[in-house]
Design a protein around this motif. Structure first.
Motif, PDB file in Angstrom:
ATOM      1  N   THR A 368       0.926  -1.277   0.034  1.00  0.00           N
ATOM      2  CA  THR A 368       0.189   0.113   0.104  1.00  0.00           C
ATOM      3  C   THR A 368       0.858   1.092   0.058  1.00  0.00           C
ATOM      4  O   THR A 368       0.514   2.273  -0.756  1.00  0.00           O
ATOM      5  CB  THR A 368      -1.090  -0.084   1.313  1.00  0.00           C
ATOM      6  N   SER A 369       1.952   1.372   0.854  1.00  0.00           N
ATOM      7  CA  SER A 369       2.803   2.404   0.726  1.00  0.00           C
ATOM      8  C   SER A 369       3.343   2.714  -0.565  1.00  0.00           C
ATOM      9  O   SER A 369       3.458   3.783  -1.000  1.00  0.00           O
ATOM     10  CB  SER A 369       3.991   2.066   1.901  1.00  0.00           C
ATOM     11  N   GLY A 370       3.662   1.653  -1.393  1.00  0.00           N
ATOM     12  CA  GLY A 370       4.254   1.618  -2.654  1.00  0.00           C
ATOM     13  C   GLY A 370       3.114   2.067  -3.550  1.00  0.00           C
ATOM     14  O   GLY A 370       3.516   2.931  -4.474  1.00  0.00           O
ATOM     15  N   PHE A 371       1.940   1.727  -3.621  1.00  0.00           N
ATOM     16  CA  PHE A 371       1.022   2.208  -4.011  1.00  0.00           C
ATOM     17  C   PHE A 371       0.798   3.545  -3.956  1.00  0.00           C
ATOM     18  O   PHE A 371       0.598   4.461  -5.069  1.00  0.00           O
ATOM     19  CB  PHE A 371      -0.409   1.318  -3.892  1.00  0.00           C
ATOM     20  N   GLY A 372       0.938   4.318  -2.656  1.00  0.00           N
ATOM     21  CA  GLY A 372       0.609   5.502  -2.461  1.00  0.00           C
ATOM     22  C   GLY A 372       1.579   6.504  -2.983  1.00  0.00           C
ATOM     23  O   GLY A 372       1.539   7.657  -3.652  1.00  0.00           O
ATOM     24  N   VAL A 373       2.918   5.992  -3.099  1.00  0.00           N
ATOM     25  CA  VAL A 373       3.999   6.736  -3.767  1.00  0.00           C
ATOM     26  C   VAL A 373       3.824   6.748  -5.176  1.00  0.00           C
ATOM     27  O   VAL A 373       4.071   8.078  -5.845  1.00  0.00           O
ATOM     28  CB  VAL A 373       5.337   6.062  -3.765  1.00  0.00           C
TER      29      VAL A 373
END
Length: 413
Positions: A368-373
């Motif tokens: 999810t953190s990667g998707f947010g970036v």
């Protein structure tokens, strides 16, 4: 705040009693299965059944309320919840507990919808925020009390006693509601926005909500199992679960206020990234003496803020009249994620050992953190002055979205 919640004190006592009994039961079941030699995949499947029932109840229970009213529905689902709680003592566990846990979840949805629609009916624009805060205090206090009951180790001499105590607390929750003189509310229908529409509005809000459901559905079903497999005892497992809940309550508000001042997507990405680090520390260092409770409190503090922050981020892109439906859809997405998470995390524990639980949670958070970036590269941020104010939210049923209107009503007033 006290003046705002006094008229609905009977409802708040009811939710506190129900969450004390229900929270105690959930962890007791996981501990009972673990000490009985069940495989992690089976424990996860039992936990999954509860959230599947909660999702089904959220979609179906309104029809029963329309037919027989709030008080009768509340009494019926509370009685059925208590009866199925007692039935756990009569069955051997494992597969036999899955349908009982599904019924538990279905009944819990009925209780939440009854109470939340009642609170919504009683709330005025000036008191809605205080009423929602009182509801959350009662809900999380009940959860924490339920975990503390585990430290009594009631099942050592009488194996059926924990189930009897949980059933008593759940049954007692019906007393203040049955005796209330408040008129029954009109059921507010908030049709959740379709998933496709929600994703088009806020991809990060949808992905983050599902991921948070996966993470915390897994934690509630298997958190105590993780502690026991680290070599700790039942009392330590209870304190760990309590530390996570209290840490979550303590940090939601300051983290939310931080997201009101900056690009909320950056705060969400940072929170998921921090959750990755905390989860890895728990997975590979939580068994070290002295670290278990602080790491648990940090995990809860970071993780409990994720769902309301995803709701706030989604609301940043919506008109006021769309927010109730959107929040209802996000609660359902959370429940769906929570229904899948325990089974997947159970498989991870079976493959990797107790570290598999927080390894699975870290994987969800990292994705999810990667998707947010990635989303930050593809879409402009909402200016800080146009962001909606963060509000602490429970993750119960879509009906709670009708309570989440404080900011809109205050601005209208």
């Amino acid at each position: 705040m006290i003046a705002a919640v006094l008229p609905v004190r009977a409802l708040l006592v009811a939710i506190l009693m129900l969450m004390a009994g229900g929270g105690f039961l959930a962890t007791e079941l996981s501990i009972r299965l673990e000490t009985g030699g069940s495989r992690a995949l089976m424990i996860g499947a039992v936990g999954m059944s509860y959230f599947a029932g909660l999702t089904a109840g959220s979609l179906l229970i309104a029809r029963l309320i329309e037919r027989v009213g709030h008080i009768r529905t509340f009494a019926a689902v509370a009685s059925l919840f208590a009866a199925t709680t007692l039935a756990f003592a009569l069955l051997p566990g494992g597969l036999a507990w899955m349908p009982l846990r599904f019924i538990n979840g279905f009944c819990a949805a009925g209780v939440f919808i009854c109470l939340e629609s009642w609170l919504n009916e009683r709330a005025e624009p000036s008191s809605r925020g205080s009423m929602l805060a009182g509801y959350m205090i009662a809900l999380y206090s009940g959860q924490a009390i339920g975990q503390m009951l585990l430290t009594l180790d009631l099942g050592a001499e009488a194996p059926a006693l924990p189930f009897a105590l949980a059933a008593m607390l759940i049954t007692l929750a019906a007393v203040p509601v049955a005796l209330t003189r408040m008129p029954a509310p009109t059921l507010t229908k908030a049709r959740p926005l379709p998933i496709s529409a929600l994703y088009a509005v806020s991809p990060l809000g949808v992905v983050g909500t599902v991921a948070t459901g996966l993470m915390f559905g897994s934690f509630y079903a298997l958190g105590a199992v993780y502690v026991l497999r680290q070599g700790a005892d039942i009392a330590q497992a209870a304190w760990f679960m309590t530390a996570v809940i209290l840490g979550g309550v303590a940090l939601q508000w300051p983290l939310g206020k931080l997201s009101d001042r900056f690009d909320r997507r950056k705060v969400i990405v940072a929170l998921y990234g921090s959750t990755v680090l905390t989860s890895l520390a728990l997975g590979f260092g939580g068994g070290i003496e002295g670290l278990l409770l602080p790491l648990g409190a940090a995990f809860g503090g970071l993780g409990f803020a994720l769902y309301p922050m995803c709701v706030a981020h989604t609301n940043d892109h919506l008109q006021p009249e769309q927010r109730v439906s959107a929040s209802g859809g996000l609660v359902l997405l959370y429940s769906m994620g929570a229904a899948v998470g325990p089974f997947a995390a159970g498989g991870a524990i079976q493959l990797l050992g107790p570290e598999g639980l927080f390894g699975f949670i870290a994987l969800c958070a990292a994705g999810t953190s990667g998707f947010g970036v990635w989303r930050q590269w593809h879409a402009a941020p909402v200016p800080a002055e146009d962001q909606q104010r963060f509000r602490m939210l429970p993750r119960t049923t879509p009906m709670v979205a009708t309570l989440d209107r404080a900011g809109d009503e205050e601005r209208a007033a």
